[in-house]
Write a protein that holds these residues in place. Structure first.
Motif, short mmCIF file in Angstrom:
data_model
loop_
_atom_site.label_atom_id
_atom_site.label_comp_id
_atom_site.label_asym_id
_atom_site.label_seq_id
_atom_site.Cartn_x
_atom_site.Cartn_y
_atom_site.Cartn_z
N VAL A 267 0.83 -1.20 0.00
CA VAL A 267 0.00 0.00 0.00
C VAL A 267 0.87 1.25 0.00
N GLN A 268 1.98 1.20 0.74
CA GLN A 268 2.90 2.34 0.76
C GLN A 268 3.47 2.60 -0.63
N ASP A 269 3.85 1.54 -1.32
CA ASP A 269 4.39 1.68 -2.69
C ASP A 269 3.34 2.27 -3.63
N LEU A 270 2.09 1.85 -3.49
CA LEU A 270 1.03 2.38 -4.34
C LEU A 270 0.81 3.86 -4.07
N GLU A 271 0.85 4.25 -2.80
CA GLU A 271 0.69 5.67 -2.47
C GLU A 271 1.81 6.51 -3.09
N GLU A 272 3.04 6.03 -2.96
CA GLU A 272 4.18 6.77 -3.52
C GLU A 272 4.10 6.83 -5.04
N GLY A 273 3.69 5.73 -5.65
CA GLY A 273 3.56 5.71 -7.11
C GLY A 273 2.49 6.69 -7.59
N LEU A 274 1.38 6.76 -6.87
CA LEU A 274 0.31 7.68 -7.22
C LEU A 274 0.74 9.13 -7.04
N GLU A 275 1.52 9.40 -6.00
CA GLU A 275 2.00 10.76 -5.77
C GLU A 275 2.91 11.21 -6.91
N LEU A 276 3.80 10.34 -7.36
CA LEU A 276 4.69 10.67 -8.48
C LEU A 276 3.88 10.88 -9.76
N LEU A 277 2.88 10.03 -9.97
CA LEU A 277 2.05 10.17 -11.16
C LEU A 277 1.24 11.47 -11.10
N PHE A 278 0.75 11.82 -9.92
CA PHE A 278 -0.02 13.05 -9.76
C PHE A 278 0.82 14.27 -10.14
N ARG A 279 2.07 14.28 -9.71
CA ARG A 279 2.97 15.39 -10.07
C ARG A 279 3.18 15.45 -11.57
N ARG A 280 3.30 14.28 -12.19
CA ARG A 280 3.49 14.23 -13.64
C ARG A 280 2.25 14.76 -14.37
N LEU A 281 1.07 14.40 -13.87
CA LEU A 281 -0.17 14.87 -14.49
C LEU A 281 -0.33 16.39 -14.35
N ILE A 282 0.13 16.93 -13.24
CA ILE A 282 0.08 18.38 -13.05
C ILE A 282 0.99 19.07 -14.07
N LYS A 283 2.18 18.51 -14.28
CA LYS A 283 3.10 19.08 -15.26
C LYS A 283 2.49 19.07 -16.66
N THR A 284 1.81 17.98 -16.98
CA THR A 284 1.15 17.89 -18.29
C THR A 284 0.06 18.94 -18.42
N ARG A 285 -0.71 19.12 -17.36
CA ARG A 285 -1.78 20.12 -17.35
C ARG A 285 -1.20 21.53 -17.54
N VAL A 286 -0.09 21.80 -16.85
CA VAL A 286 0.55 23.12 -16.97
C VAL A 286 1.06 23.33 -18.40
N SER A 287 1.63 22.30 -19.00
CA SER A 287 2.11 22.39 -20.38
C SER A 287 0.97 22.72 -21.33
N LEU A 288 -0.18 22.11 -21.11
CA LEU A 288 -1.35 22.38 -21.94
C LEU A 288 -1.80 23.84 -21.79
N LEU A 289 -1.84 24.31 -20.55
CA LEU A 289 -2.29 25.68 -20.29
C LEU A 289 -1.34 26.69 -20.91
N ASN A 290 -0.04 26.43 -20.76
CA ASN A 290 0.96 27.34 -21.34
C ASN A 290 0.84 27.39 -22.86
N THR A 291 0.64 26.23 -23.47
CA THR A 291 0.50 26.18 -24.92
C THR A 291 -0.76 26.93 -25.37
N PHE A 292 -1.82 26.73 -24.64
CA PHE A 292 -3.11 27.35 -24.99
C PHE A 292 -3.03 28.88 -24.88
N ASN A 293 -2.26 29.38 -23.91
CA ASN A 293 -2.21 30.82 -23.66
C ASN A 293 -1.22 31.55 -24.55
#
Length: 294
Positions: A267-293
């Motif tokens: 469960v600890q490994d899953l939590e850490e993996g999800l946290e890393l993925l969440f940060r990656r998804l935020i970066k993708t979202r920011v890239s989209l917003l920057n491109t759009f603007n």
């Protein structure tokens, strides 16, 4: 004669330009990650191991997506066609993935806290003790709360992608497949948390299933192994529902303790993996917003 030759050459170039161009290497790399994501089902020894592998694949996959979004041709397409439907779907999809990741991470964290509290209580109490039985019932009630929250989260994870492929941009179709594959992993994680079998979502895996469908079908048919959480729940229900001797209770308690010891690092490994993925998804979202603007 020269004029006819020139016309033939001109027609040749026109036909050449109309031919589909070779997919960008990053698109091919994304497709490779998608294949690896599905193949992880057949190479993992347990449900939790398969999920850890899937999270690792998703991190690599969305890192590739971020690079794909930074390509000049991608940024140009988004900035020029920002009123087009596929751009809106791209933004909606990225937000949906963030929401799904947050809901999944919350469920994993809550599960970790519940199991740790149960472990602590089991060290202090013994089987057959009324106080111990109360703690078991408390844990099982908390599991019901988690399962209710999971069911609510699953209802919000239906993909809103259009069924029709985009005629011009392979990137759009690839990003749609990645969204569906990511949601599929979140659903698998939530089903693992509840200890239930995941319903088939093959329709959301059109690209991946075409590439590795035989492996996936074989895996689905052979996957009868229960998750660690499901086994813990089953053992605890036996303690509170069945009238057994004190020695039988002690065996059950020891069994649960052993299962919890194995469960905790997973469960600890899953939590850490999800946290890393969440940060990656935020970066993708920011890239989209920057491109759009731009």
């Amino acid at each position: 004669m020269a004029s006819r030759h020139l016309n033939q050459k001109s027609n040749y170039h026109a036909r050449s330009n109309s031919l589909p161009s070779r997919p960008h290497p990053l698109i091919l790399q994304c497709n490779e990650h998608l294949c690896r994501l599905v193949a992880s089902d057949t190479t993992s020894s347990s449900p939790s191991s398969a999920l850890r592998s899937k999270l690792s694949c998703l991190q690599d996959l969305h890192e590739c997506v971020e690079k794909l979004l930074l390509l000049p041709q991608t940024q140009q397409a988004i900035s020029q066609e920002h009123h087009d439907k596929w751009v809106e779907e791209l933004f909606d999809g990225s937000l949906q993935l963030l929401d799904a990741c947050t809901a999944t991470k919350d469920a994993v964290i809550h599960t970790k806290e519940c199991t740790r509290e149960l472990q602590s209580n089991m060290r202090r109490r013994r089987g057959g003790d009324m106080g111990f039985e109360r703690e078991v019932r408390k844990y099982l009630m908390s599991r019901k709360v988690v399962k209710k929250a999971v069911q609510k989260a699953l209802k919000g994870m239906e993909s809103k992608r259009a069924d029709k492929n985009h005629e011009n941009l392979a990137m759009v179709n690839t990003l749609r497949e990645i969204e569906a594959a990511t949601l599929n992993v979140f659903e698998s994680l939530l089903s693992y948390i509840t200890g239930s079998k995941l319903r088939s979502k093959s329709s959301s895996w059109s690209l991946v299933s075409k590439l590795v469908l035989p492996k996936r079908v074989a895996c689905d048919n052979e996957d009868t192994e229960r998750s660690e959480l499901e086994m813990v729940d089953s053992a605890l229900y036996s303690i509170v529902r069945e009238r057994r001797s004190k020695s039988d209770d002690m065996v059950n308690v020891e069994n649960v303790q052993n299962l919890l010891l194995k469960l905790e690092p997973n469960v600890q490994d899953l939590e850490e993996g999800l946290e890393l993925l969440f940060r990656r998804l935020i970066k993708t979202r920011v890239s989209l917003l920057n491109t759009f603007n731009h």
